[in-house]
Design a protein around this motif. Structure first.
Motif, PDB file in Angstrom:
ATOM      1  N   LEU A 113       0.832  -1.202   0.000  1.00 25.10           N
ATOM      2  CA  LEU A 113       0.000   0.000   0.000  1.00 25.10           C
ATOM      3  C   LEU A 113       0.869   1.254   0.000  1.00 25.10           C
ATOM      4  CD1 LEU A 113      -2.784   1.407   0.340  1.00 25.10           C
ATOM      5  CD2 LEU A 113      -2.438   1.199   2.821  1.00 25.10           C
ATOM      6  N   ARG A 114       0.617   2.143  -0.945  1.00 21.25           N
ATOM      7  CA  ARG A 114       1.341   3.400  -0.976  1.00 21.25           C
ATOM      8  C   ARG A 114       0.859   4.283   0.179  1.00 21.25           C
ATOM      9  NH1 ARG A 114       0.763   8.347  -5.301  1.00 21.25           N
ATOM     10  NH2 ARG A 114       2.499   9.603  -4.520  1.00 21.25           N
ATOM     11  N   ILE A 115       1.801   4.800   0.955  1.00 20.92           N
ATOM     12  CA  ILE A 115       1.452   5.595   2.126  1.00 20.92           C
ATOM     13  C   ILE A 115       1.183   7.049   1.768  1.00 20.92           C
ATOM     14  CG2 ILE A 115       2.322   6.476   4.336  1.00 20.92           C
ATOM     15  CD1 ILE A 115       3.772   3.827   4.704  1.00 20.92           C
ATOM     16  N   PRO A 165      22.272  16.522  -8.701  1.00 24.63           N
ATOM     17  CA  PRO A 165      21.405  16.460  -7.514  1.00 24.63           C
ATOM     18  C   PRO A 165      19.918  16.551  -7.794  1.00 24.63           C
ATOM     19  CG  PRO A 165      22.318  18.647  -7.737  1.00 24.63           C
ATOM     20  CD  PRO A 165      22.941  17.825  -8.834  1.00 24.63           C
ATOM     21  N   PHE A 166      19.536  16.906  -9.029  1.00 25.41           N
ATOM     22  CA  PHE A 166      18.119  17.133  -9.316  1.00 25.41           C
ATOM     23  C   PHE A 166      17.518  16.069 -10.240  1.00 25.41           C
ATOM     24  CE2 PHE A 166      20.052  21.540  -9.051  1.00 25.41           C
ATOM     25  CZ  PHE A 166      19.787  21.680  -7.697  1.00 25.41           C
ATOM     26  N   SER A 167      18.241  14.961 -10.437  1.00 24.72           N
ATOM     27  CA  SER A 167      17.718  13.861 -11.245  1.00 24.72           C
ATOM     28  C   SER A 167      16.939  12.906 -10.350  1.00 24.72           C
ATOM     29  CB  SER A 167      18.857  13.114 -11.936  1.00 24.72           C
ATOM     30  OG  SER A 167      19.652  12.442 -10.973  1.00 24.72           O
ATOM     31  N   ILE A 168      16.220  11.978 -10.955  1.00 24.16           N
ATOM     32  CA  ILE A 168      15.429  11.036 -10.162  1.00 24.16           C
ATOM     33  C   ILE A 168      16.323  10.129  -9.326  1.00 24.16           C
ATOM     34  CG2 ILE A 168      15.309   9.297 -12.003  1.00 24.16           C
ATOM     35  CD1 ILE A 168      12.419   8.739 -11.061  1.00 24.16           C
ATOM     36  N   SER A 169      17.502   9.826  -9.837  1.00 21.32           N
ATOM     37  CA  SER A 169      18.425   8.970  -9.091  1.00 21.32           C
ATOM     38  C   SER A 169      19.329   9.776  -8.159  1.00 21.32           C
ATOM     39  CB  SER A 169      19.290   8.151 -10.061  1.00 21.32           C
ATOM     40  OG  SER A 169      20.016   9.012 -10.929  1.00 21.32           O
ATOM     41  N   THR A 174      14.724  10.390  -1.724  1.00 22.38           N
ATOM     42  CA  THR A 174      14.211   9.031  -1.873  1.00 22.38           C
ATOM     43  C   THR A 174      14.775   8.090  -0.821  1.00 22.38           C
ATOM     44  OG1 THR A 174      13.860   9.321  -4.248  1.00 22.38           O
ATOM     45  CG2 THR A 174      14.024   7.069  -3.444  1.00 22.38           C
ATOM     46  N   GLU A 175      16.032   8.256  -0.459  1.00 23.39           N
ATOM     47  CA  GLU A 175      16.633   7.365   0.542  1.00 23.39           C
ATOM     48  C   GLU A 175      15.916   7.481   1.883  1.00 23.39           C
ATOM     49  OE1 GLU A 175      18.804   4.949  -0.037  1.00 23.39           O
ATOM     50  OE2 GLU A 175      18.565   5.592  -2.135  1.00 23.39           O
ATOM     51  N   LEU A 176      15.524   8.705   2.244  1.00 25.94           N
ATOM     52  CA  LEU A 176      14.777   8.871   3.492  1.00 25.94           C
ATOM     53  C   LEU A 176      13.402   8.225   3.385  1.00 25.94           C
ATOM     54  CD1 LEU A 176      14.780  10.233   6.343  1.00 25.94           C
ATOM     55  CD2 LEU A 176      13.516  12.105   5.280  1.00 25.94           C
ATOM     56  N   ASP A 177      12.744   8.398   2.240  1.00 31.34           N
ATOM     57  CA  ASP A 177      11.432   7.782   2.043  1.00 31.34           C
ATOM     58  C   ASP A 177      11.530   6.261   2.153  1.00 31.34           C
ATOM     59  OD1 ASP A 177      10.176  10.208   1.651  1.00 31.34           O
ATOM     60  OD2 ASP A 177      10.349  10.147  -0.528  1.00 31.34           O
ATOM     61  N   LYS A 178      12.599   5.694   1.584  1.00 35.35           N
ATOM     62  CA  LYS A 178      12.784   4.238   1.652  1.00 35.35           C
ATOM     63  C   LYS A 178      12.988   3.779   3.085  1.00 35.35           C
ATOM     64  CE  LYS A 178      14.896   3.609  -2.938  1.00 35.35           C
ATOM     65  NZ  LYS A 178      16.158   3.270  -3.656  1.00 35.35           N
ATOM     66  N   TYR A 187       5.539   5.026  -4.350  1.00 35.48           N
ATOM     67  CA  TYR A 187       5.016   5.059  -5.720  1.00 35.48           C
ATOM     68  C   TYR A 187       6.057   4.465  -6.656  1.00 35.48           C
ATOM     69  CZ  TYR A 187       3.105   7.147 -10.034  1.00 35.48           C
ATOM     70  OH  TYR A 187       2.591   7.355 -11.284  1.00 35.48           O
ATOM     71  N   LYS A 188       5.612   3.672  -7.639  1.00 36.91           N
ATOM     72  CA  LYS A 188       6.555   3.028  -8.558  1.00 36.91           C
ATOM     73  C   LYS A 188       6.228   3.320 -10.014  1.00 36.91           C
ATOM     74  CE  LYS A 188       7.355  -0.647  -5.204  1.00 36.91           C
ATOM     75  NZ  LYS A 188       6.376  -0.114  -4.219  1.00 36.91           N
ATOM     76  N   GLY A 189       5.479   4.401 -10.225  1.00 30.81           N
ATOM     77  CA  GLY A 189       5.080   4.758 -11.580  1.00 30.81           C
ATOM     78  C   GLY A 189       6.220   5.250 -12.458  1.00 30.81           C
ATOM     79  N   GLU A 190       7.359   5.595 -11.834  1.00 28.43           N
ATOM     80  CA  GLU A 190       8.522   6.051 -12.598  1.00 28.43           C
ATOM     81  C   GLU A 190       9.442   4.890 -12.974  1.00 28.43           C
ATOM     82  OE1 GLU A 190       8.716   9.133 -13.553  1.00 28.43           O
ATOM     83  OE2 GLU A 190       7.055   9.885 -12.328  1.00 28.43           O
ATOM     84  N   GLY A 191       9.044   3.669 -12.613  1.00 28.84           N
ATOM     85  CA  GLY A 191       9.860   2.504 -12.925  1.00 28.84           C
ATOM     86  C   GLY A 191      10.765   2.079 -11.791  1.00 28.84           C
ATOM     87  N   ILE A 192      10.940   2.940 -10.797  1.00 30.86           N
ATOM     88  CA  ILE A 192      11.727   2.632  -9.602  1.00 30.86           C
ATOM     89  C   ILE A 192      10.958   3.153  -8.394  1.00 30.86           C
ATOM     90  CG2 ILE A 192      13.946   2.773 -10.827  1.00 30.86           C
ATOM     91  CD1 ILE A 192      14.330   5.551  -9.571  1.00 30.86           C
ATOM     92  N   PRO A 193      11.289   2.668  -7.184  1.00 32.10           N
ATOM     93  CA  PRO A 193      10.624   3.220  -5.995  1.00 32.10           C
ATOM     94  C   PRO A 193      10.994   4.701  -5.816  1.00 32.10           C
ATOM     95  CG  PRO A 193      11.667   1.109  -5.492  1.00 32.10           C
ATOM     96  CD  PRO A 193      12.175   1.528  -6.844  1.00 32.10           C
ATOM     97  N   PHE A 194      10.076   5.567  -6.127  1.00 30.90           N
ATOM     98  CA  PHE A 194      10.266   7.012  -5.993  1.00 30.90           C
ATOM     99  C   PHE A 194       8.899   7.645  -5.799  1.00 30.90           C
ATOM    100  CE2 PHE A 194       9.634  11.045  -8.227  1.00 30.90           C
ATOM    101  CZ  PHE A 194      10.466  11.869  -7.486  1.00 30.90           C
ATOM    102  N   ASP A 195       8.751   8.436  -4.757  1.00 29.46           N
ATOM    103  CA  ASP A 195       7.436   9.015  -4.482  1.00 29.46           C
ATOM    104  C   ASP A 195       7.416  10.509  -4.767  1.00 29.46           C
ATOM    105  OD1 ASP A 195       4.854   9.647  -3.324  1.00 29.46           O
ATOM    106  OD2 ASP A 195       5.041   7.706  -2.326  1.00 29.46           O
ATOM    107  N   PRO A 196       6.615  10.943  -5.740  1.00 29.22           N
ATOM    108  CA  PRO A 196       6.527  12.373  -6.052  1.00 29.22           C
ATOM    109  C   PRO A 196       5.834  13.180  -4.958  1.00 29.22           C
ATOM    110  CG  PRO A 196       4.931  11.138  -7.335  1.00 29.22           C
ATOM    111  CD  PRO A 196       5.802  10.126  -6.650  1.00 29.22           C
ATOM    112  N   GLU A 197       5.227  12.491  -4.004  1.00 31.94           N
ATOM    113  CA  GLU A 197       4.679  13.166  -2.821  1.00 31.94           C
ATOM    114  C   GLU A 197       5.424  12.701  -1.577  1.00 31.94           C
ATOM    115  OE1 GLU A 197       2.254  14.064  -5.901  1.00 31.94           O
ATOM    116  OE2 GLU A 197       1.949  12.049  -5.136  1.00 31.94           O
ATOM    117  N   GLY A 198       6.756  12.579  -1.710  1.00 40.51           N
ATOM    118  CA  GLY A 198       7.570  12.089  -0.614  1.00 40.51           C
ATOM    119  C   GLY A 198       7.688  13.078   0.529  1.00 40.51           C
ATOM    120  N   LEU A 199       8.376  12.646   1.584  1.00 42.28           N
ATOM    121  CA  LEU A 199       8.457  13.441   2.809  1.00 42.28           C
ATOM    122  C   LEU A 199       9.265  14.722   2.628  1.00 42.28           C
ATOM    123  CD1 LEU A 199       9.054  10.497   5.328  1.00 42.28           C
ATOM    124  CD2 LEU A 199       6.941  11.788   5.007  1.00 42.28           C
TER     125      LEU A 199
END
Length: 381
Positions: A113-115, A165-169, A174-178, A187-199
């Motif tokens: 479940l996406r938080i 520093p401004f790329s998806i990788s 993302t590391e904090l979100d993980k 969210y995995k809509g970008e092909g990798i675990p990355f949340d556009p509404e992250g913390l």
């Protein structure tokens, strides 16, 4: 003093949210109705920040009552509203709570479940913006919001991948979100675990709400004067220009919600609101379009949630629609049936049918909003 144009602005934003979130087919969308792939800003990328700006506008009308009630009243109401909006967003991610497994309905697992999500971002941005405004006042809120934008920029540079520093990788958040939310809940809509509404990308949206509050507060204090309107136009110009200039070193990007994106979209939101105020409040031009959007503005969060929940719920109704490649029966829900049976036959490109579907959904949800307004039913969160 109540400003009709603020309700129209909020309602128009909700209607556009429904439009961009409900195409007939995600494979057939006109360019302006798509999000920018990464850096950049399309008309669709304006919708969410416009709504946060409207949340700030609404906060300016509520805050005086919260301040009069004192800290106890403030914390009770703000915490309750924050938790409620966040929880509704979580339920929306989980909905419709069951799924078909063959011919059996089973409870959906919460293992993946996406938080986070749109409502969760609204909840957190509202929560922190409210605290900042309540305890620091207008000047303090402006200063704090500015510091948040600058701090976020510094963190991206200092903690992101050197040189990228401004790329998806390369983005640091993302590391904090993980670590906090877990890979399976991103969210995995970008092909990798990355949340556009992250913390950590919530820094700038907080400022978006603060800016909306400051504008709403200024409008109320100045009243319907041309001085107020001119000042807002000048501020809109400054914000937009600042965002475009900042874009040269801190790219405009919705998915990591950069500070330049916040400045740029706030400027455009203010331009839009100023234009609406000029025609509606000063020229008294309302018309059917204003009334149409005003209905959405009366129950904004409710109708947004309904537009996300109802199609998922109705998808549990299985209508036979041919067979799959392996020969089994293919089932679709009523909304999908409507799109495939009616909308795909709209003349012209396939994008026409997809857009027609989205527009008819807007009319459908407007009828619900109109009925609620006529019955004086306003569902507050």
């Amino acid at each position: 003093m109540r400003f009709y144009s603020l309700d129209v602005f909020r309602g128009a934003t909700v209607a556009l949210m429904i439009l961009v979130n409900n195409p007939g087919s995600w494979a057939h969308i006109y360019g302006p109705l798509k999000h920018a792939p990464w850096h950049g800003c399309t008309p669709t990328d304006l919708v969410f920040p416009f709504f946060l700006f409207a949340v700030g506008n609404a906060l300016s009308f509520v805050m005086p009552r919260l301040q009069q009630g004192g800290a106890t009243t403030f914390w009770k109401k703000v915490v309750k509203r924050t938790l409620l909006i966040f929880f509704i967003g979580l339920l929306l991610n989980w909905s419709p709570f069951v799924r078909w497994d063959g011919d059996v309905l089973q409870l959906k697992s919460i293992e993946n479940l996406r938080i986070m999500g749109v409502l969760q971002r609204i909840a957190l941005s509202y929560f922190f913006a409210s605290i900042i405004v309540f305890y620091t006042g207008q000047r303090g809120a402006f200063f704090t919001g500015t510091v948040l934008l600058l701090l976020y920029w510094v963190l991206c540079l200092a903690l992101g991948t050197p040189g990228d520093p401004f790329s998806i990788s390369g983005w640091f958040g993302t590391e904090l979100d993980k670590s906090i939310l877990g890979k399976s809940h991103l969210y995995k809509g970008e092909g990798i675990p990355f949340d556009p509404e992250g913390l950590l990308s919530t820094f700038a949206p907080i400022t978006q709400v603060i800016f909306g509050y400051l504008v709403g507060d200024y409008i109320q204090k100045k009243g319907k004067t041309y001085e107020m309107l001119t000042s807002l136009f000048v501020v809109a110009t400054v914000l937009t220009a600042t965002g475009l200039a900042w874009d040269l070193v801190f790219p405009i990007n919705k998915k990591i919600w950069t500070s330049s994106y916040t400045m740029y979209t706030t400027g455009l939101a203010l331009y839009t609101l100023t234009l609406m105020m000029y025609f509606i409040e000063f020229r008294n031009v309302k018309g059917w379009l204003g009334e149409f959007f005003n209905a959405f503005g009366k129950n904004p969060l409710f109708i947004f949630v309904l537009s996300g929940f109802l199609p998922r719920l109705l998808d549990l109704i299985r209508i036979p629609a041919g067979t799959t490649v392996d020969g089994t029966t293919r089932y679709i829900g009523p909304f999908k049936w409507y799109y495939e049976t009616i909308c795909t036959h709209i003349p012209g490109s396939t994008e026409n049918g997809s857009l027609f579907y989205a527009l008819t959904l807007i009319v459908f949800y407007w009828l619900i909003c109109y009925w609620l307004d006529r019955k004086k039913i306003y569902i507050k969160v």
